[in-house]
Design a protein around this motif. Sequence first.
Motif, PDB file in Angstrom:
ATOM      1  N   LYS A  83      31.161 -22.133  15.141  1.00  0.00           N
ATOM      2  CA  LYS A  83      30.740 -22.776  16.389  1.00  0.00           C
ATOM      3  C   LYS A  83      31.481 -22.225  17.600  1.00  0.00           C
ATOM      4  N   TYR A  84      32.765 -21.966  17.471  1.00  0.00           N
ATOM      5  CA  TYR A  84      33.544 -21.507  18.614  1.00  0.00           C
ATOM      6  C   TYR A  84      33.763 -19.996  18.641  1.00  0.00           C
ATOM      7  N   THR A  85      33.426 -19.322  17.549  1.00  0.00           N
ATOM      8  CA  THR A  85      33.601 -17.867  17.513  1.00  0.00           C
ATOM      9  C   THR A  85      32.280 -17.116  17.590  1.00  0.00           C
ATOM     10  N   GLY A  86      31.185 -17.829  17.310  1.00  0.00           N
ATOM     11  CA  GLY A  86      29.875 -17.191  17.337  1.00  0.00           C
ATOM     12  C   GLY A  86      29.514 -16.484  16.034  1.00  0.00           C
ATOM     13  N   GLN A  87      30.350 -16.573  15.015  1.00  0.00           N
ATOM     14  CA  GLN A  87      30.053 -15.934  13.738  1.00  0.00           C
ATOM     15  C   GLN A  87      30.420 -16.864  12.595  1.00  0.00           C
ATOM     16  N   THR A  88      29.433 -17.132  11.730  1.00  0.00           N
ATOM     17  CA  THR A  88      29.734 -17.961  10.564  1.00  0.00           C
ATOM     18  C   THR A  88      30.691 -17.211   9.646  1.00  0.00           C
ATOM     19  N   LYS A  89      31.412 -17.984   8.852  1.00  0.00           N
ATOM     20  CA  LYS A  89      32.393 -17.393   7.924  1.00  0.00           C
ATOM     21  C   LYS A  89      32.023 -17.789   6.498  1.00  0.00           C
TER      22      LYS A  89
END
Length: 142
Positions: A83-89
């Motif tokens: 949500k805050y980085t723009g990339q799911t992990k």
Amino acid sequence: METSAELLYLLKFDKEHCFGFKDELEQSELLQWLLFWHGSGAPYQRNLGYFRRAQEQSDFAIKRFRKETYRVFGVLELQLSGKYTGQTKDYLAGKGKGKFSVADIGTYTDKEMAEYPHLLEWVERIGKRPAIQRGIGGRYKQ
């Protein structure tokens, strides 16, 4: 779930970085997630389970520990959702999608995640690993 002390000991001998990272920032992120779960999620989840099984269940205790467990699940969900980085992990620590590490081993859980889709996917991903399957196999069930 393994204790954080055991997992930190494993890292000491993990010369090939199978469960940790060479990169200091990624290793720091691993330690942050491992200790976050150890100090926040694990105690609340254990207490929730205890009061559910207790003969004289306390509605107050169950509600309190469910609320705290869900709060911690929400933090894990934020990390995995990107949500805050723009990339799911795929995993809690590491660059990009992350890498399976002791942070995942120490945090792995399997209950009450319907409200957390990224966390549920993570639990399923970790649960499919052969070593996890052996560890939770039928001979360990009560």
